[in-house]
Design a protein around this motif. Structure first.
Motif, mmCIF file in Angstrom:
data_model
loop_
_atom_site.group_PDB
_atom_site.id
_atom_site.type_symbol
_atom_site.label_atom_id
_atom_site.label_comp_id
_atom_site.label_asym_id
_atom_site.label_seq_id
_atom_site.Cartn_x
_atom_site.Cartn_y
_atom_site.Cartn_z
ATOM 1 N N VAL A 1 -8.108 2.512 -1.754
ATOM 2 C CA VAL A 1 -6.732 2.058 -1.952
ATOM 3 C C VAL A 1 -5.728 3.075 -1.406
ATOM 4 C CG1 VAL A 1 -5.013 1.362 -3.665
ATOM 5 C CG2 VAL A 1 -7.397 0.662 -3.941
ATOM 6 N N LEU A 2 -5.946 4.350 -1.715
ATOM 7 C CA LEU A 2 -4.997 5.374 -1.292
ATOM 8 C C LEU A 2 -5.340 5.979 0.063
ATOM 9 C CD1 LEU A 2 -4.520 7.207 -4.711
ATOM 10 C CD2 LEU A 2 -3.162 5.334 -3.735
ATOM 11 N N GLY A 3 -6.580 5.832 0.486
ATOM 12 C CA GLY A 3 -6.982 6.340 1.792
ATOM 13 C C GLY A 3 -7.177 7.844 1.854
ATOM 14 N N VAL A 4 -7.488 8.458 0.703
ATOM 15 C CA VAL A 4 -7.742 9.899 0.650
ATOM 16 C C VAL A 4 -8.958 10.156 -0.225
ATOM 17 C CG1 VAL A 4 -5.332 10.571 0.971
ATOM 18 C CG2 VAL A 4 -6.213 10.239 -1.336
ATOM 19 N N TYR A 5 -9.487 11.360 -0.133
ATOM 20 C CA TYR A 5 -10.567 11.761 -1.027
ATOM 21 C C TYR A 5 -9.961 12.251 -2.333
ATOM 22 C CZ TYR A 5 -13.831 11.380 2.813
ATOM 23 O OH TYR A 5 -14.595 10.899 3.841
ATOM 24 N N PRO A 6 -10.699 12.156 -3.446
ATOM 25 C CA PRO A 6 -10.150 12.602 -4.735
ATOM 26 C C PRO A 6 -9.667 14.050 -4.722
ATOM 27 C CG PRO A 6 -12.150 11.337 -5.099
ATOM 28 C CD PRO A 6 -12.015 11.520 -3.616
ATOM 29 N N PHE A 7 -10.352 14.932 -4.003
ATOM 30 C CA PHE A 7 -9.913 16.328 -3.990
ATOM 31 C C PHE A 7 -8.559 16.471 -3.286
ATOM 32 C CE2 PHE A 7 -12.041 16.244 0.124
ATOM 33 C CZ PHE A 7 -11.245 17.053 0.915
ATOM 34 N N GLN A 8 -8.261 15.598 -2.318
ATOM 35 C CA GLN A 8 -6.964 15.654 -1.647
ATOM 36 C C GLN A 8 -5.856 15.207 -2.592
ATOM 37 O OE1 GLN A 8 -8.425 13.131 1.593
ATOM 38 N NE2 GLN A 8 -7.760 14.723 3.035
ATOM 39 N N LEU A 9 -6.150 14.198 -3.390
ATOM 40 C CA LEU A 9 -5.185 13.711 -4.380
ATOM 41 C C LEU A 9 -4.920 14.796 -5.421
ATOM 42 C CD1 LEU A 9 -3.602 11.142 -5.051
ATOM 43 C CD2 LEU A 9 -5.588 10.351 -6.341
ATOM 44 N N ARG A 10 -5.992 15.407 -5.916
ATOM 45 C CA ARG A 10 -5.850 16.481 -6.904
ATOM 46 C C ARG A 10 -5.057 17.647 -6.320
ATOM 47 N NH1 ARG A 10 -5.338 16.907 -11.864
ATOM 48 N NH2 ARG A 10 -6.950 15.318 -12.030
ATOM 49 N N SER A 11 -5.291 17.964 -5.071
ATOM 50 C CA SER A 11 -4.570 19.053 -4.414
ATOM 51 C C SER A 11 -3.074 18.759 -4.355
ATOM 52 C CB SER A 11 -5.130 19.262 -3.013
ATOM 53 O OG SER A 11 -4.435 20.256 -2.341
ATOM 54 N N SER B 1 0.832 -1.203 0.000
ATOM 55 C CA SER B 1 0.000 0.000 0.000
ATOM 56 C C SER B 1 0.872 1.260 0.000
ATOM 57 C CB SER B 1 -0.960 -0.005 1.190
ATOM 58 O OG SER B 1 -0.245 -0.068 2.395
ATOM 59 N N GLU B 2 2.014 1.197 0.651
ATOM 60 C CA GLU B 2 2.912 2.356 0.661
ATOM 61 C C GLU B 2 3.472 2.625 -0.733
ATOM 62 O OE1 GLU B 2 4.476 5.715 1.839
ATOM 63 O OE2 GLU B 2 3.147 4.496 3.067
ATOM 64 N N THR B 3 3.830 1.581 -1.465
ATOM 65 C CA THR B 3 4.344 1.752 -2.832
ATOM 66 C C THR B 3 3.273 2.352 -3.730
ATOM 67 O OG1 THR B 3 5.867 -0.105 -2.569
ATOM 68 C CG2 THR B 3 5.328 0.549 -4.826
ATOM 69 N N VAL B 4 2.044 1.862 -3.615
ATOM 70 C CA VAL B 4 0.943 2.386 -4.427
ATOM 71 C C VAL B 4 0.710 3.862 -4.109
ATOM 72 C CG1 VAL B 4 -1.534 2.205 -4.887
ATOM 73 C CG2 VAL B 4 -0.149 0.137 -4.693
ATOM 74 N N ARG B 5 0.742 4.212 -2.826
ATOM 75 C CA ARG B 5 0.577 5.621 -2.447
ATOM 76 C C ARG B 5 1.703 6.479 -3.030
ATOM 77 N NH1 ARG B 5 -2.734 7.525 1.408
ATOM 78 N NH2 ARG B 5 -1.205 9.023 2.143
ATOM 79 N N GLU B 6 2.924 5.987 -2.956
ATOM 80 C CA GLU B 6 4.064 6.740 -3.502
ATOM 81 C C GLU B 6 3.918 6.932 -5.006
ATOM 82 O OE1 GLU B 6 6.898 8.066 -1.854
ATOM 83 O OE2 GLU B 6 5.634 7.687 -0.098
ATOM 84 N N ILE B 7 3.468 5.888 -5.702
ATOM 85 C CA ILE B 7 3.303 5.977 -7.164
ATOM 86 C C ILE B 7 2.213 6.977 -7.520
ATOM 87 C CG2 ILE B 7 2.526 4.720 -9.210
ATOM 88 C CD1 ILE B 7 3.966 2.230 -8.048
ATOM 89 N N PHE B 8 1.024 6.834 -6.915
ATOM 90 C CA PHE B 8 -0.105 7.675 -7.314
ATOM 91 C C PHE B 8 -0.061 9.078 -6.734
ATOM 92 C CE2 PHE B 8 -1.599 3.659 -8.835
ATOM 93 C CZ PHE B 8 -2.285 3.998 -9.986
ATOM 94 N N PHE B 9 0.750 9.310 -5.717
ATOM 95 C CA PHE B 9 0.981 10.678 -5.260
ATOM 96 C C PHE B 9 2.154 11.297 -6.020
ATOM 97 C CE2 PHE B 9 -1.839 9.800 -1.734
ATOM 98 C CZ PHE B 9 -2.392 11.043 -1.459
ATOM 99 N N MET B 10 2.676 10.555 -7.011
ATOM 100 C CA MET B 10 3.732 11.012 -7.912
ATOM 101 C C MET B 10 5.037 11.303 -7.181
ATOM 102 S SD MET B 10 1.916 10.649 -10.573
ATOM 103 C CE MET B 10 2.905 11.259 -11.908
ATOM 104 N N ARG B 11 5.293 10.584 -6.090
ATOM 105 C CA ARG B 11 6.549 10.738 -5.362
ATOM 106 C C ARG B 11 7.577 9.687 -5.775
ATOM 107 N NH1 ARG B 11 2.994 11.989 -0.300
ATOM 108 N NH2 ARG B 11 2.768 9.737 -0.251
ATOM 109 N N LEU B 12 7.116 8.639 -6.454
ATOM 110 C CA LEU B 12 8.012 7.596 -6.945
ATOM 111 C C LEU B 12 7.972 7.669 -8.463
ATOM 112 C CD1 LEU B 12 9.793 5.186 -6.112
ATOM 113 C CD2 LEU B 12 7.760 3.749 -6.254
#
Length: 155
Positions: free
Chosen positions: A106-116, A67-78
């Protein structure tokens, strides 16, 4: 004051009235619960069925990452895979039900937080946002034809 024998009919009428109010309240509550289930059931069925997110990589394979890898990928940090090749991230529009479900479950956030988070990186010049595609079918096609890509689809 009433004689002792006169209490029994008064108490019986009081108990009957209380029981009648209780039964009517119970029937009203049952009706409200039934209507709630009828109204909410189609949404629950839709969400539980074909919108369960599943990660896909560029080989067209369903992949499991931490889950940490997925978060890093989709938050564009990896930005690159372990072999050094770049990661290309595809997402659906912010208002798409599958995107909202992926972000929350999966990411544990709301879409607006991801977009932000993406907007902060783009506007500060420290990163780029993922590529947005319009449909899950387009996402599958783009992932299949883009080496090193990742995205999600419904099961």
């Amino acid at each position: 004051m009433l004689p002792p024998n006169d209490y029994i009919p008064v108490m019986a009428r009081f108990a009957a009235g209380t029981l009648q109010v209780f039964v009517l309240t119970l029937f009203r509550l049952q009706r409200v619960l039934l209507l709630s289930v009828i109204i909410l059931l189609p949404n629950a069925t839709l969400q539980a069925g074909d919108l369960k997110p599943m990660l896909l990589d560029s080989n067209g394979q369903a992949k499991r990452y931490s889950s940490e890898t997925v978060r890093e990928i989709f938050f564009m940090r990896l930005g690159s895979w372990p072999d050094g090749s770049p990661i290309h991230v595809f997402v659906l529009p912010d208002n798409h039900p599958l995107h909202a479900r992926f972000a929350k479950e999966v990411l544990g956030v709301y879409p607006f937080q991801l977009r932000s988070a993406w907007d902060r990186m783009v506007y500060s010049g420290t990163g780029v946002a993922p590529t947005t595609v319009e449909t899950p079918e387009e996402m599958q096609m783009r992932i299949k034809h883009t080496p090193g890509s990742i995205g999600y689809i419904g099961q």
